[in-house]
Write a protein that holds these residues in place. Structure first.
Motif, PDB file in Angstrom:
ATOM      1  N   ASN A 154       3.424  -2.403  -4.684  1.00 43.13           N
ATOM      2  CA  ASN A 154       3.261  -1.003  -5.072  1.00 43.13           C
ATOM      3  C   ASN A 154       2.775  -0.209  -3.861  1.00 43.13           C
ATOM      4  OD1 ASN A 154       2.674   1.486  -6.149  1.00 43.13           O
ATOM      5  ND2 ASN A 154       1.247   0.738  -7.705  1.00 43.13           N
ATOM      6  N   GLY A 193       2.701   2.838  -3.440  1.00 44.10           N
ATOM      7  CA  GLY A 193       2.009   4.070  -3.784  1.00 44.10           C
ATOM      8  C   GLY A 193       0.503   3.894  -3.869  1.00 44.10           C
ATOM      9  N   ARG A 194       0.029   2.681  -3.722  1.00 46.53           N
ATOM     10  CA  ARG A 194      -1.400   2.389  -3.808  1.00 46.53           C
ATOM     11  C   ARG A 194      -1.952   2.188  -2.398  1.00 46.53           C
ATOM     12  NH1 ARG A 194      -4.008  -0.949  -8.743  1.00 46.53           N
ATOM     13  NH2 ARG A 194      -6.150  -0.242  -8.383  1.00 46.53           N
ATOM     14  N   THR A 195      -2.953   2.964  -2.051  1.00 49.31           N
ATOM     15  CA  THR A 195      -3.449   2.949  -0.674  1.00 49.31           C
ATOM     16  C   THR A 195      -3.955   1.571  -0.264  1.00 49.31           C
ATOM     17  OG1 THR A 195      -5.604   3.744  -1.450  1.00 49.31           O
ATOM     18  CG2 THR A 195      -4.033   5.397  -0.663  1.00 49.31           C
ATOM     19  N   LYS A 199      -0.978  -0.651   0.668  1.00 53.27           N
ATOM     20  CA  LYS A 199      -0.444  -0.295   1.988  1.00 53.27           C
ATOM     21  C   LYS A 199      -1.359  -0.802   3.091  1.00 53.27           C
ATOM     22  CE  LYS A 199       0.066   4.145   1.262  1.00 53.27           C
ATOM     23  NZ  LYS A 199       0.437   5.564   1.460  1.00 53.27           N
ATOM     24  N   ASN A 222      12.856   8.959  -8.005  1.00 49.80           N
ATOM     25  CA  ASN A 222      11.645   9.513  -7.396  1.00 49.80           C
ATOM     26  C   ASN A 222      11.325  10.872  -8.006  1.00 49.80           C
ATOM     27  OD1 ASN A 222      13.184  11.531  -6.039  1.00 49.80           O
ATOM     28  ND2 ASN A 222      13.555  10.161  -4.317  1.00 49.80           N
ATOM     29  N   ASN A 282      13.176   5.667  -2.050  1.00 50.76           N
ATOM     30  CA  ASN A 282      11.791   5.280  -2.322  1.00 50.76           C
ATOM     31  C   ASN A 282      10.909   5.988  -1.294  1.00 50.76           C
ATOM     32  OD1 ASN A 282       9.269   3.988  -2.541  1.00 50.76           O
ATOM     33  ND2 ASN A 282      10.236   2.108  -3.275  1.00 50.76           N
ATOM     34  N   GLU A 289       7.736   6.462  -1.140  1.00 55.34           N
ATOM     35  CA  GLU A 289       6.530   5.739  -0.732  1.00 55.34           C
ATOM     36  C   GLU A 289       6.844   4.722   0.368  1.00 55.34           C
ATOM     37  OE1 GLU A 289       6.054   7.314  -4.792  1.00 55.34           O
ATOM     38  OE2 GLU A 289       7.567   6.015  -3.866  1.00 55.34           O
ATOM     39  N   GLU A 344       7.362   6.583   3.737  1.00 55.80           N
ATOM     40  CA  GLU A 344       6.083   6.935   4.364  1.00 55.80           C
ATOM     41  C   GLU A 344       5.355   5.700   4.873  1.00 55.80           C
ATOM     42  OE1 GLU A 344       5.076   9.954   5.231  1.00 55.80           O
ATOM     43  OE2 GLU A 344       7.080  10.451   4.501  1.00 55.80           O
ATOM     44  N   PHE A 345       5.484   4.592   4.130  1.00 55.92           N
ATOM     45  CA  PHE A 345       4.865   3.346   4.588  1.00 55.92           C
ATOM     46  C   PHE A 345       5.411   2.930   5.942  1.00 55.92           C
ATOM     47  CE2 PHE A 345       5.482  -1.309   4.853  1.00 55.92           C
ATOM     48  CZ  PHE A 345       4.161  -1.703   4.966  1.00 55.92           C
TER      49      PHE A 345
END
Length: 736
Positions: A386, A388-390, A393, A435, A442, A444, A447-448
């Protein structure tokens, strides 16, 4: 219960006491350890099965007094007159044990650590979470810390406490969802896991440490406390020799290796080599073959050998299959001492569902998405991180730094990037969630990758970041500030598929597919490419590269040699899977060794010699390097001769003071008087011929030719060649 026992338990209600005894209490420090009470300093400890416990002065080992058994579940307590440090002397039915009390020590992590972990920017998780040797109050031990925000209780279990979750429950740091505990007296080599109770009160299967730095080799599943002793690196000059951009401009020729099947020792149970043996045998081989880099299929700890490491569960832990983490560091150090870079395959896309791993780690969808439309890969039966979870990441980025910084690897090849970039990857309509803008991208993951590559290039300027991205996603190798993902290179899967489909055709039909072989140059400079002939092309019924070639055995080998030489002339960095340099006749089997016996056959030795020579030419000839990234270093000499299946290309250095002409004849016809236009007058000297006898060819050599003022192919000068059958020839221009 005696009156003394009641006094020693003053302020502890019956439910809290029962929860502690039953291993359900989420705040053990509220009861255990030293506490100031109206009766004085009370020490409480929980050791189910103990017969008696005494307190000893930590400095002198003098007896301070005995603790009273205040509950039949193993809770002992007593008043201590001393305010100093103490130890416990525990009498068991068959032994006496002297240890320090874990609940006499303070916090393991600082508030800054918790803050950085929560915002996903703690990139040194390997020294913070997991199991780390340290000293507290002058006492040596191991600090454990694990992220499990929805758990009711987390305990460290291991051989040191008989895998009993009641013995060492941890402290919850609420602000970060981190559970921690310092256990004195432990050191490297201890096996451990975590036992968790989820939010509903269920005891989960014992979990391996997500940030373990050493692990049991399969089929074992425990984590291992790694040594904190710094490795004695000798590669300081290598690590400071330049940055990734400098390296990108040079020759990069990669040998892809599955360590478990590169060389098996048949006489010793068909076992694979360990890191020390690989240092002694693989590294000299790489050097003799003139490869610049070795790429290792994932060496992170993974449960199933048949996944080849692509379903890892220990993203901070070198697999125990080949030795210790220190042994792996030794291998990297020796590679660097021999001028060989180390690239490691890294998998941030997904992880397996094994119950002792990351799946529903604290009883919730912690590392993965809760919705299977986002969180489950049907192709591989794995779970998707996931992004989207800081914290997730941050966990993945910290894993990247563990390999780049702690183990000095020179680059990461990121697996399955396409599966991360598209929400509908391998899914039908209705099986995926769009999204926020209704699209399939995706965001997220985008950005990752931008953030990952930015911080890696800032902290590890030497590191190469390579994407296995199989679609036409734009800007994979463009900087994030220009809207790209920030990778240094991308595998050119299009070139691989097109060129293999061409070379597999019978030569009589190749003229109908000529554009397949030249199409790659239309998009060559849209990204920075690696040309891969990887393990994926020689497994799962696809056969070996030699087996894909048409014709009789001689033609198969000639086809393969011509193809390799064409690949090394084509712009782009090179990657070849182990065994392909021998002309292996069968597809790769991860349970068997590379077919080294083929080197008893001179024809296969010839293929190996050709790869050795190609790598040497590539490393020493600037004209074969410059055009990898710069279009001014490449020109077609002949791109449209479909009838003869001849392709010729020109490679230049920066000043055009050096030029190499590569001419491929992809038919079994010896072509006399083939006139080919060239950009320079003067002498053109043959520097490589895949048809040479030393490589197993028919030895139709060219030697040297002189350009004449005879127009051809739109040029004023030309050379007259005799093109060997099924061959690629390199000619280097010499200034008149």
């Amino acid at each position: 219960m005696t009156d003394t026992a009641r006094e020693l338990l003053t302020g502890i209600d019956a439910e809290a006491l029962a929860a502690l005894i039953e291993g359900r209490h989420g705040d053990p420090f509220a009861i255990l350890g030293p506490h100031q009470t109206p009766e004085g300093r009370v020490v409480r400890v929980l050791y189910p099965g103990a017969i008696g416990i005494e307190l000893l002065d930590r400095g002198s080992n003098a007896t301070l007094g005995a603790l009273e058994a205040v509950h039949p579940g193993g809770l002992f307590a007593g008043v201590v007159s001393s305010n100093g440090g103490y130890r416990l002397r525990i009498t068991w039915p068959e032994a006496v044990q002297i240890i320090d009390d874990p609940y006499a020590f303070g916090l393991v992590l600082g508030d800054l650590d918790l803050h950085l972990i929560s915002e996903g920017t703690h990139y040194d998780l390997g020294r913070t979470l997991g199991a780390n040797q340290r000293e507290m109050d002058g006492v040596a031990g191991v600090g454990f810390a694990v992220w499990a925000p929805t758990a009711r209780r987390v305990s460290v279990v291991g051989d040191f406490n008989s895998w009993d979750g009641r013995r060492n429950p941890m402290r919850l740091r609420q602000s970060g969802g981190i559970w921690e505990l310092f256990i004195p007296g432990l050191g490297p080599g201890e096996r451990y896991k975590y036992e968790l109770i989820d939010a509903n009160g269920n005891v989960l299967p014992q979990k391996a440490d997500p940030v373990a730095k050493a692990s049991e080799a399969a089929p074992g599943t425990a984590s291992i406390v790694a040594s904190a002793k710094p490795f004695p690196w000798t590669d300081q000059s290598w690590m400071t020799r330049g940055n990734a951009e400098d390296a990108s401009k040079q020759a990069i020729s990669i040998y892809e290796v599955h360590l478990g099947s590169w060389l098996r020792i048949i006489e010793d149970g068909n076992r694979w080599l360990d890191w020390v043996e690989l240092s002694q045998r693989l590294i000299p081989y790489l050097k003799s073959m003139n490869f610049t880099h070795v790429e290792l299929l994932p060496i992170m700890e993974h449960p199933f050998g048949g996944s080849w490491g692509y379903q890892p569960l220990g993203l901070f832990s070198p697999t125990g299959r080949y030795g210790t983490p220190e042994d792996f560091a030794y291998f990297v150090d020796r590679c660097h001492a021999n001028g060989i870079g180390v690239i490691v395959d890294w998998v941030p896309a997904h992880f397996p569902t094994d119950v002792w791993g990351l799946a529903r780690f604290d009883g919730s969808a912690l590392y993965e998405h809760a919705d299977p439309r986002e969180g489950f890969h049907r192709d591989w039966n794995t779970l998707i991180y996931n992004l989207g979870r800081t914290e997730v990441k941050g966990f993945l980025i910290a894993s990247a730094f563990e390999w780049l910084e702690h183990f000095h690897v020179d680059g990461l090849r990121v697996d399955a990037v396409a599966s991360m970039l598209y929400r509908d990857y391998s899914r039908e309509a209705g099986e995926w969630i769009p999204n926020q803008f209704g699209g399939r991208e995706n965001l997220e993951a985008v950005e990752f990758f931008k953030h990952l590559n930015s911080v890696v290039h800032a902290r590890c300027p030497h590191a190469l970041m390579i994407a296995e991205e199989s679609t036409a996603w734009p800007g994979v190798t463009k900087p994030p500030e220009q809207g790209g993902l920030g990778f240094d290179f991308k595998w050119n899967m299009g070139w691989m598929h097109d060129s293999l489909s061409y070379i597999e055709e019978d030569p009589v039909y190749r003229k109908y597919h000529h554009g397949t072989m030249t199409f790659s140059m239309i998009y060559q400079y849209s990204e920075r490419f690696v040309l891969p002939l990887s393990h994926d092309e020689v497994v799962h019924g696809k056969g070996s590269l030699l087996g894909k070639m048409p014709g009789d055995p001689w033609q198969k080998r000639a086809n393969l040699r011509a193809y390799y030489a064409f690949m090394w002339a084509h712009p782009g960095k090179k990657l070849l899977f182990m065994g392909c340099e021998l002309g292996q006749e069968t597809e790769w089997n991860h349970d068997q060794s590379v077919a080294w016996h083929l080197l008893d056959n001179p024809d296969h030795v010839g293929i190996q010699k050709l790869l050795q020579r190609l790598n040497a030419l590539y490393a020493n000839e600037r004209a074969l390097q410059f055009g990898d990234l710069d279009p001014s270093g490449f020109e077609w000499a002949v791109a449209d001769d479909a009838e003869n299946s001849v392709i010729a290309l020109l490679r230049y250095d920066e000043e055009r003071s050096s030029c190499v002409l590569a001419v491929s004849n992809f038919t079994p016809v010896l072509r006399h008087d083939y006139r080919l236009g060239v950009p320079m007058e003067g002498r053109w000297v043959e520097v490589l011929n895949s048809d040479a006898g030393e490589f197993g060819g028919s030895d139709h050599l060219i030697g040297e030719v002189w350009a004449e003022t005879v127009p051809a192919h739109g040029r004023g000068s030309s050379i007259n060649l005799r093109l060997p059958p099924l061959s690629t020839v390199y000619l280097k221009w010499t200034r008149p």
